[in-house]
Design a protein around this motif. Structure first.
Motif, PDB file in Angstrom:
ATOM      1  N   LYS A  86       1.201  -1.562   0.413  1.00  0.00           N
ATOM      2  CA  LYS A  86       0.285   0.483  -0.004  1.00  0.00           C
ATOM      3  C   LYS A  86       0.324   1.326  -0.187  1.00  0.00           C
ATOM      4  CE  LYS A  86      -3.040   2.781   2.570  1.00  0.00           C
ATOM      5  NZ  LYS A  86      -3.979   2.674   4.035  1.00  0.00           N
ATOM      6  N   TYR A  87       1.096   2.133  -0.863  1.00  0.00           N
ATOM      7  CA  TYR A  87       1.235   3.484  -0.857  1.00  0.00           C
ATOM      8  C   TYR A  87       0.257   4.821  -0.702  1.00  0.00           C
ATOM      9  CZ  TYR A  87       4.758   0.388  -2.522  1.00  0.00           C
ATOM     10  OH  TYR A  87       6.154  -0.364  -3.336  1.00  0.00           O
ATOM     11  N   THR A  88       0.782   5.649  -0.019  1.00  0.00           N
ATOM     12  CA  THR A  88      -0.327   6.825  -0.207  1.00  0.00           C
ATOM     13  C   THR A  88       1.153   8.098  -0.434  1.00  0.00           C
ATOM     14  OG1 THR A  88      -1.129   6.317   2.024  1.00  0.00           O
ATOM     15  CG2 THR A  88      -1.135   8.958   1.374  1.00  0.00           C
ATOM     16  N   ALA A  89       0.075   8.454  -1.495  1.00  0.00           N
ATOM     17  CA  ALA A  89       1.131   9.597  -2.237  1.00  0.00           C
ATOM     18  C   ALA A  89       0.798  10.961  -1.419  1.00  0.00           C
ATOM     19  CB  ALA A  89       0.269   9.720  -3.641  1.00  0.00           C
ATOM     20  N   LYS A  90       2.544  11.434  -1.478  1.00  0.00           N
ATOM     21  CA  LYS A  90       2.339  12.976   0.028  1.00  0.00           C
ATOM     22  C   LYS A  90       2.283  14.415  -1.405  1.00  0.00           C
ATOM     23  CE  LYS A  90       6.418   9.998   1.849  1.00  0.00           C
ATOM     24  NZ  LYS A  90       7.790  10.921   1.768  1.00  0.00           N
ATOM     25  N   TRP A 102       0.903  15.997  -5.662  1.00  0.00           N
ATOM     26  CA  TRP A 102       1.415  15.584  -7.504  1.00  0.00           C
ATOM     27  C   TRP A 102       1.869  14.447  -7.796  1.00  0.00           C
ATOM     28  CZ3 TRP A 102       2.494  15.770 -11.836  1.00  0.00           C
ATOM     29  CH2 TRP A 102       1.439  16.269 -13.424  1.00  0.00           C
ATOM     30  N   THR A 103       1.625  13.992  -8.531  1.00  0.00           N
ATOM     31  CA  THR A 103       2.372  12.945  -9.271  1.00  0.00           C
ATOM     32  C   THR A 103       2.386  11.707 -10.092  1.00  0.00           C
ATOM     33  OG1 THR A 103       4.052  11.067  -8.947  1.00  0.00           O
ATOM     34  CG2 THR A 103       1.778  10.636  -7.308  1.00  0.00           C
ATOM     35  N   LEU A 104       2.963  11.726 -11.070  1.00  0.00           N
ATOM     36  CA  LEU A 104       2.565  11.484 -12.396  1.00  0.00           C
ATOM     37  C   LEU A 104       3.095  10.087 -13.258  1.00  0.00           C
ATOM     38  CD1 LEU A 104       0.799  11.317 -14.792  1.00  0.00           C
ATOM     39  CD2 LEU A 104       1.520  13.119 -15.866  1.00  0.00           C
ATOM     40  N   ASN A 105       2.843   9.220 -13.415  1.00  0.00           N
ATOM     41  CA  ASN A 105       4.577   8.641 -14.340  1.00  0.00           C
ATOM     42  C   ASN A 105       5.615   7.662 -12.738  1.00  0.00           C
ATOM     43  OD1 ASN A 105       5.455   6.229 -15.591  1.00  0.00           O
ATOM     44  ND2 ASN A 105       5.883   8.379 -17.149  1.00  0.00           N
ATOM     45  N   GLN A 106       5.125   8.279 -11.725  1.00  0.00           N
ATOM     46  CA  GLN A 106       6.278   7.754 -10.875  1.00  0.00           C
ATOM     47  C   GLN A 106       6.285   6.331  -9.900  1.00  0.00           C
ATOM     48  OE1 GLN A 106       6.127  11.666  -9.154  1.00  0.00           O
ATOM     49  NE2 GLN A 106       8.975  11.816  -9.242  1.00  0.00           N
ATOM     50  N   ASP A 107       7.188   5.408  -9.997  1.00  0.00           N
ATOM     51  CA  ASP A 107       6.259   4.633  -9.758  1.00  0.00           C
ATOM     52  C   ASP A 107       6.746   4.082  -8.013  1.00  0.00           C
ATOM     53  OD1 ASP A 107       6.462   1.728  -8.988  1.00  0.00           O
ATOM     54  OD2 ASP A 107       8.167   0.723 -10.939  1.00  0.00           O
ATOM     55  N   PRO A 108       5.691   3.803  -7.684  1.00  0.00           N
ATOM     56  CA  PRO A 108       5.621   3.888  -5.776  1.00  0.00           C
ATOM     57  C   PRO A 108       6.838   3.292  -5.246  1.00  0.00           C
ATOM     58  CG  PRO A 108       3.866   4.356  -5.807  1.00  0.00           C
ATOM     59  CD  PRO A 108       4.215   3.307  -7.541  1.00  0.00           C
ATOM     60  N   ALA A 109       7.095   1.845  -6.270  1.00  0.00           N
ATOM     61  CA  ALA A 109       7.943   0.897  -5.600  1.00  0.00           C
ATOM     62  C   ALA A 109       9.423   1.570  -5.233  1.00  0.00           C
ATOM     63  CB  ALA A 109       8.026  -0.269  -6.471  1.00  0.00           C
ATOM     64  N   LEU A 110       9.727   2.784  -6.580  1.00  0.00           N
ATOM     65  CA  LEU A 110      11.476   3.767  -6.596  1.00  0.00           C
ATOM     66  C   LEU A 110      11.375   5.013  -5.846  1.00  0.00           C
ATOM     67  CD1 LEU A 110      11.644   2.137 -10.688  1.00  0.00           C
ATOM     68  CD2 LEU A 110      11.874   1.162  -8.443  1.00  0.00           C
ATOM     69  N   ASN A 111      10.186   4.758  -5.564  1.00  0.00           N
ATOM     70  CA  ASN A 111       9.746   6.287  -5.201  1.00  0.00           C
ATOM     71  C   ASN A 111       9.574   6.660  -3.231  1.00  0.00           C
ATOM     72  OD1 ASN A 111      10.599   8.103  -7.788  1.00  0.00           O
ATOM     73  ND2 ASN A 111       9.469   6.965  -8.645  1.00  0.00           N
ATOM     74  N   VAL A 165       7.610  10.800  -3.770  1.00  0.00           N
ATOM     75  CA  VAL A 165       6.100  11.577  -3.393  1.00  0.00           C
ATOM     76  C   VAL A 165       5.479  10.547  -2.806  1.00  0.00           C
ATOM     77  CG1 VAL A 165       6.208  10.728  -5.510  1.00  0.00           C
ATOM     78  CG2 VAL A 165       5.133  12.413  -4.978  1.00  0.00           C
ATOM     79  N   TRP A 166       5.932   9.754  -2.775  1.00  0.00           N
ATOM     80  CA  TRP A 166       5.290   7.901  -1.994  1.00  0.00           C
ATOM     81  C   TRP A 166       5.643   8.221  -1.061  1.00  0.00           C
ATOM     82  CZ3 TRP A 166       0.618   7.140  -4.860  1.00  0.00           C
ATOM     83  CH2 TRP A 166       0.125   7.365  -5.726  1.00  0.00           C
ATOM     84  N   ARG A 167       4.652   7.430   0.336  1.00  0.00           N
ATOM     85  CA  ARG A 167       5.056   6.758   1.283  1.00  0.00           C
ATOM     86  C   ARG A 167       4.253   5.348   1.111  1.00  0.00           C
ATOM     87  NH1 ARG A 167       1.197   9.557   4.949  1.00  0.00           N
ATOM     88  NH2 ARG A 167       0.035   7.807   4.945  1.00  0.00           N
ATOM     89  N   ASN A 168       5.395   4.053   1.908  1.00  0.00           N
ATOM     90  CA  ASN A 168       4.952   3.326   1.529  1.00  0.00           C
ATOM     91  C   ASN A 168       4.245   2.158   3.056  1.00  0.00           C
ATOM     92  OD1 ASN A 168       4.855   0.460   2.212  1.00  0.00           O
ATOM     93  ND2 ASN A 168       7.280  -0.401   0.845  1.00  0.00           N
ATOM     94  N   ASP A 169       3.237   2.062   3.283  1.00  0.00           N
ATOM     95  CA  ASP A 169       1.872   2.463   4.394  1.00  0.00           C
ATOM     96  C   ASP A 169       2.297   0.389   4.863  1.00  0.00           C
ATOM     97  OD1 ASP A 169       1.820   4.747   4.423  1.00  0.00           O
ATOM     98  OD2 ASP A 169      -0.383   4.929   3.319  1.00  0.00           O
TER      99      ASP A 169
END
Length: 538
Positions: free
Chosen positions: A48-52, A54-63, A69-73
């Motif tokens: 599960k990831y939560t955006a911190k 605005w983001t577009l095309n930024q893989d949550p696993a890599l960011n 930009v993403w928080r790993n929950d």
């Protein structure tokens, strides 16, 4: 920063990944072509990831590291399913290891529901170097590849649950000569209205900003308070190799009307810059720290950007620096446009004054760095700010320590909230890992001697053994060999080392009325860096 008389984070190892599984039943899968805004939740690769923001095309696993930009929950599992817990005990963050020498890795792993641990993986730069199936979980890696490396450990339980320690940085070097991080800044503000130049620890600073020079609405400058003191500072600091800037503005009771007026016109900006450059050159200053608190998004932000661009051109032509103090995060952060990032040498993030109580905790520092770097500020231009004062009582750290020496090891005395030595060390380590420097407001609030917060920062930056020990429960401790029933005479005395030219992990020596234990293979002088741990004094 204000012209005013103004939960402990344990920095032991890295914190494991989320230990409670996430409920992903109502989440949609992340789509590369979809725009996500702050607070939106997705599932991706079983997490599960939560955006911190605005983001577009930024893989949550890599960011999803703290600055991204993403928080790993957590891992997608049925609600309440716990994951294993792991901490990395060795090697220490920022530790230095000689090429080809053995580097000890060790980790502690457990499970809150007593699910058996299947194995622990040790990784260097993302590559598994060893897998251990039984406790104690440990291995040895022979240092290879000069420079910095990322190390971590990951635990897997028999139900397939995983958790990681997160990555920390170590260095492989050709010898054990201590070298500070290249370009890392240690910045201190020094006010005109309190403090003595003679009390400043210049050897632990790279930059000092004298505070504050105030502008008028027409771009002229008000007379500087305590000009003689600033001249003394410039002479002493520059003799010690420390750069001195003039901080312009400050909180000033919340009145930024002068900035708003002169910055709104080309003529006003030109007048201000001409007067400021004359001041800098007259008093042989090294640069300017702009402290407009605060330009708001919109017209003020545009005027601020123009002012910073025009001022940057003039300062760089003279070989001077330009920095700025900025809000930690939030609405007024939008008053500093991304174009300003190109015009400054670095930004000082005022990651304090979040509220009237616990105003500067560790997470606030993490969030501040993530906010600015998420907008494009480079690591090198990110300087994390820490407070040397408390709220809501506005007492200086030195006053709190004078009242009770144990306050040095705490973040609160029950009434005042501040940053004690453990949190300052933890934030400095955070800055080393994710930023380009650390700053404080302000130097006269510090105490002298081993309990100094500036000393605590500098020791982390240099990789030195802490000169002030905290016992982990809110008090200082300096164990004696007699109390531990240790006979110092049984150990060789430095400069002799147990193995001739080096000591191996766990071996002890005596030096300067103290016993030290080697944390790993080392040739360093006991107490000079993190390769040694103080055992006791005699």
């Amino acid at each position: 920063m204000k012209k005013t008389y103004f939960a402990v984070f344990a920095a032991i190892g890295a914190i494991s990944a989320p230990t409670i599984a996430a409920d992903c039943s109502a989440l949609t899968k992340w789509q590369s072509g979809q725009v996500y805004t702050g607070g939106m939740e997705v599932q991706h690769d079983a997490f599960k990831y939560t955006a911190k923001w605005w983001t577009l095309n930024q893989d949550p696993a890599l960011n999803s590291d703290p600055s991204n930009v993403w928080r790993n929950d957590g891992r997608c599992e049925p609600i309440g399913t716990p994951l294993p817990i792991i901490s990395l005990n060795a090697p220490l963050a920022q530790s230095r290891h000689i090429l080809s020498s053995p580097v000890a890795f060790s980790a502690t792993a457990s499970h809150p529901s007593n699910v058996p641990i299947q194995h622990v993986e040790f990784k260097v730069d993302g590559v598994v170097i060893a897998t251990d199936t039984t406790a104690p979980y440990e291995t040895t890696w022979f240092a290879a590849g000069l420079g910095e490396h990322l190390v971590e450990a990951e635990v897997v339980d028999e139900a397939g649950g995983r958790a990681t320690t997160g990555m920390r940085t170590i260095s492989v070097v050709v010898d054990d000569i201590l070298v500070p991080p290249t370009g890392f800044k240690v910045v201190g503000y020094f006010p005109s209205w309190q403090g003595q130049v003679a009390d400043i620890q210049f050897d632990k600073l790279t930059h000092i900003n004298y505070s504050f020079l105030l502008p008028n609405a027409d771009g002229s400058l008000q007379p500087l308070e305590n000009l003689t003191k600033m001249q003394q500072l410039v002479t002493a600091a520059q003799a010690a190799g420390v750069k001195v800037g003039i901080a312009v503005g400050g909180w000033n009771g919340g009145d930024d009307s002068a900035f708003e007026t002169f910055a709104s016109s080309p003529q006003g900006r030109a007048t201000f810059i001409r007067n400021l450059m004359a001041f800098v050159e007259q008093y042989q200053l090294d640069g300017v720290d702009m402290d407009w608190e605060y330009p708001d998004p919109g017209a003020s932000a545009n005027n601020y950007a123009l002012l910073m661009k025009e001022l940057s051109v003039e300062l760089k032509a003279k070989g001077k620096f330009l920095t700025a103090a900025v809000v930690a995060l939030g609405y007024t952060g939008g008053g500093v446009l991304e174009s300003v990032f190109n015009d400054v040498d670095f930004l000082n993030l005022m990651a304090y004054d979040a509220n009237n109580g616990d105003h500067a905790n560790y997470q606030y520092a993490v969030d501040s760095i993530a906010y600015w770097q998420g907008r494009g500020l480079s690591k090198e231009k990110t300087v994390l700010g820490v407070p040397f004062y408390s709220r809501p009582t506005w007492q200086a750290y030195r006053t709190l320590v004078a009242q009770d020496a144990a306050n040095a090891c705490r973040d609160t005395d029950g009434t005042s909230y501040y940053n004690g030595i453990p949190t300052i060390r933890a934030k400095t380590q955070l800055a080393l890992d994710t930023a380009g420097g650390i700053m404080n407001w302000e130097l006269s609030h510090d105490t002298s001697g081993p309990a100094s917060l500036l000393t605590a920062k500098w020791e982390v930056v240099q990789g030195l053994t802490p000169s002030y020990q905290c016992d982990g429960s809110g008090g200082p401790t300096e164990p004696t060999c007699a109390s531990l029933q240790i006979d110092p005479s049984q150990y060789v005395a430095y400069p002799t080392l147990p193995n001739g030219d080096h000591a191996a992990a766990g071996q002890r020596v005596s030096h300067q009325q103290a016993v030290y234990k080697a944390n790993w293979w080392t040739r360093a002088k006991p107490g000079s860096d993190q390769s040694w741990q103080l055992v006791c004094k005699f």
